[in-house]
Design an enzyme around this catalytic site. Structure first.
Site, short mmCIF file in Angstrom:
data_model
loop_
_atom_site.label_atom_id
_atom_site.label_comp_id
_atom_site.label_asym_id
_atom_site.label_seq_id
_atom_site.Cartn_x
_atom_site.Cartn_y
_atom_site.Cartn_z
N VAL A 16 -9.48 0.60 13.34
CA VAL A 16 -8.16 -0.03 13.31
C VAL A 16 -7.53 -0.01 14.70
CG1 VAL A 16 -5.83 0.10 12.36
CG2 VAL A 16 -7.81 0.53 10.89
N ALA A 45 -4.70 8.31 22.69
CA ALA A 45 -5.28 9.63 22.44
C ALA A 45 -6.50 9.47 21.54
CB ALA A 45 -4.26 10.54 21.78
N GLU A 131 3.61 -0.72 7.08
CA GLU A 131 3.11 -1.84 6.28
C GLU A 131 1.64 -1.69 5.91
OE1 GLU A 131 3.16 -4.42 3.91
OE2 GLU A 131 4.93 -4.89 5.12
N VAL A 134 -0.67 0.75 2.55
CA VAL A 134 -0.98 0.56 1.13
C VAL A 134 -2.07 -0.49 0.91
CG1 VAL A 134 -0.06 -0.25 -1.09
CG2 VAL A 134 1.26 1.33 0.31
N GLY A 189 -20.98 -0.98 4.11
CA GLY A 189 -19.85 -0.40 4.82
C GLY A 189 -18.54 -0.42 4.05
N LYS A 207 -1.65 5.54 -2.58
CA LYS A 207 -0.99 4.25 -2.39
C LYS A 207 0.02 3.97 -3.49
CE LYS A 207 -5.02 2.36 0.01
NZ LYS A 207 -6.19 1.46 -0.06
#
Length: 430
Positions: A16, A45, A131, A134, A189, A207
Site C-alpha cells: 500500500v 519509515a 477511509e 474497511v 495472493g 471492519k
C-alpha cells in the site's frame, strides 16, 4: 490558483505504501491543478532499509525511526500503513498531539483503540482519516460520516473480506472444496500463508466494528462483534442453499434498533436476487438501508495495494487541503455509549437441516418442538435417503436463543438421527 506544498511522512512502505508513493509522484501535477496543493513525500519509515522498492524516492528519505518521521519539521501530514497495534498507536498519538493530521488504513488499530485515537484527534483539533480501513478502495467511511450524516441508518451489511468471498465463489461455481479453494487463493495472493484472520472472520469483525461505530455514532470494538468463519462450510451446504435459490456469503451485519446495536459476522444465505449475492471473487460490497435515502450499495475492490492506496490518497488530499485552509474535515464526533445486543437476542431467519427416521408422525413431532420454542416454520422440503429422510427447514424470523433451544430439543427426539447444517438467512424478511 496559488499552490502550497504539503509534506507527507509515511510509516510503512509495503504494497500500500509503495502504491501511494507512486500515485503521489505520478499524479502530483493533476492533484495540484485540482486542489491547489502540491504533495511531496519527504520521509518514509521502513523496517528494512536494504530492501529494493519500486518508488522514485532518494535513499535519504528512508529511515528506521518512525518517531523521527512523526516529529520531523518537514512532515506536515502523517500516513500510517504499517498495521498492528504498536508502534502504530504510539506514532499516531504523537503525531496528533503535535498538531499533524493522520491518515491510516489500520482496521485492527481502529477497531480496538479507536476511542483513544478519536479523542486525541478531537482534543488536538486535527484530522484523523481512515477511509481505507474497511473496504480498501471502496468509498464508504466518507459517505457514512458526511453524505448520510443527516439520515437515520438502520442497517449496514456487506462482504468486507475478499479472501473469503473468493473462496466461497470457487466453492459455489466450480464445486471446489474449502481447502482447494483456499489453496488457490493463496497461490493467487488473495490469502495469507496463515489465513486464520480471514477465514475465521477476525478481519471482517474488525471492519464491522468500525462500520457500526461510524454508522451509529457508538463505541463499538472488535470484541463486541459476534463472529463465525467459513472454515466449516461444505460443498453440500452451498449446493443445498443454491437449490433453494440462495447464495452463501460471509456477511458483516451492523444494525440498530430501539433495543441497541447488534454487530455480527457469519456465513449467511442471501436470495440470489439480492445485489450482494452477485458479488464474486475478491470483490467487496456494502449494502446500506436508511430512512430517507432507502437502499444504497457500494461495490469494488476491497483490498490490494493500488485500490487501497487510492482511498488513502483521497484522505491525504483532504487532510492537506484542510491543513492549508485552516479547516477540519467532518469528524467522528463523540461516540455514545449504546447497548450492544448479545447474539442470543438478535433475530434472524434460519436454515436448518435434519436427518430423521422416514416414518409416519415424525414431521408432526418435529414441528411440535419448533412451536414449543416460538420458532415459526416458513418452508420445508423433504428428500428420501434410504431408510431416512432429510428435512430442510427455513424459519420465519426468530431469536437466536429460541432457535438454539429448538435445536437442543430436537437432539433429544428419538426419530431425529442428526441435526445438520444451521445457517442464517438474510433478505427474505425485514
Amino acid at each position: 490558483m496559488t499552490s502550497r506544498s504539503v509534506h507527507v511522512g509515511l510509516l510503512g512502505c509495503g504494497h500500500v505504501g509503495s502504491a501511494l508513493v507512486r500515485l503521489i509522484t505520478e499524479n502530483a501535477g493533476e492533484i495540484e491543478a485540482r486542489t491547489g496543493v502540491r504533495l511531496e513525500v519527504t520521509r518514509v519509515a521502513v523496517r528494512n532499509l536494504a530492501r529494493e522498492r519500486d518508488v522514485a524516492l532518494p535513499a535519504s528519505v528512508f529511515t528506521h525511526d518512525g518517531a523521527a518521521v512523526v516529529t520531523a519539521d518537514d512532515v506536515d501530514v502523517v500516513v500510517e500503513v504499517i498495521g498492528g497495534i504498536e508502534p502504530a498507536r504510539e506514532h499516531i498519538i504523537e503525531a496528533l498531539k503535535a498538531g499533524k493530521p493522520v491518515v491510516t488504513a489500520n482496521k485492527e488499530l481502529l477497531a480496538n483503540v479507536g476511542r483513544e485515537l478519536f479523542a486525541t484527534a478531537e482534543g488536538a483539533g486535527v484530522d484523523l482519516l481512515f477511509e481505507a480501513s474497511v473496504a480498501g478502495g471502496i468509498p464508504l467511511i466518507r459517505p457514512l460520516r458526511e453524505s448520510l450524516a443527516g439520515d437515520r441508518i438502520r442497517r449496514v451489511m456487506g462482504i468486507v473480506n475478499g479472501t473469503t468471498n473468493f473462496i466461497l465463489s470457487r466453492m459455489s461455481e466450480s464445486g471446489a472444496s474449502f481447502s482447494d479453494a483456499l489453496a488457490e487463493a493463496q497461490t493467487l495472493g488473495f490469502a495469507e500463508r496463515d489465513p486464520t484472520a480471514d477465514v475465521e472472520g477476525f478481519d471482517a469483525a474488525a471492519k464491522a466494528a468500525i462500520i457500526a461505530s461510524i454508522a451509529f455514532g457508538a463505541r463499538v470494538v472488535a470484541g463486541d462483534v459476534y463472529r463465525e468463519g467459513i472454515s466449516e462450510l461444505t460443498i453440500a451446504e452451498i449446493s443445498s442453499a443454491a437449490g433453494l435459490g440462495y447464495a452463501v456469503k460471509l456477511l458483516a451485519v451492523a444494525e440498530e434498533t430501539s433495543d441497541g446495536i447488534a454487530v455480527r459476522v457469519h456465513p449467511t444465505m442471501i436470495p440470489v436476487a439480492h445485489p450482494l449475492a452477485s458479488v464474486r471473487d475478491s470483490f467487496n460490497a456494502l449494502f446500506i438501508e436508511a430512512d430517507a435515502v432507502g437502499e444504497l450499495m457500494f461495490y469494488g475492490r476491497g483490498a490490494g495495494g493500488a485500490p487501497t492506496a487510492s482511498a488513502v490518497l483521497g484522505d491525504v488530499i483532504d487532510a492537506a487541503k484542510n491543513l492549508v485552509s485552516g479547516a477540519r474535515g467532518a469528524t467522528v464526533g463523540t461516540l455514545a455509549r449504546k447497548p450492544i445486543r448479545p447474539i442470543d437476542e438478535v433475530e434472524s431467519q434460519f436454515y436448518l437441516q435434519l436427518e430423521v427416521a422416514d416414518q409416519p408422525g415424525v414431521l408432526a413431532g418435529i414441528a411440535e418442538q419448533f412451536g414449543a420454542h416460538g420458532v415459526s416454520i416458513k418452508s420445508m422440503q423433504q428428500a428420501g435417503i434410504g431408510d431416512e429422510a432429510r428435512l430442510i427447514f427455513i424459519t420465519h424470523r426468530a431469536r437466536e436463543a429460541d432457535l438454539r433451544a429448538t435445536i437442543q430439543s430436537l437432539r433429544d427426539v428419538a426419530s431425529v438421527h442428526k441435526v445438520g447444517s444451521v445457517l442464517r438467512v438474510m433478505g427474505d424478511e425485514a
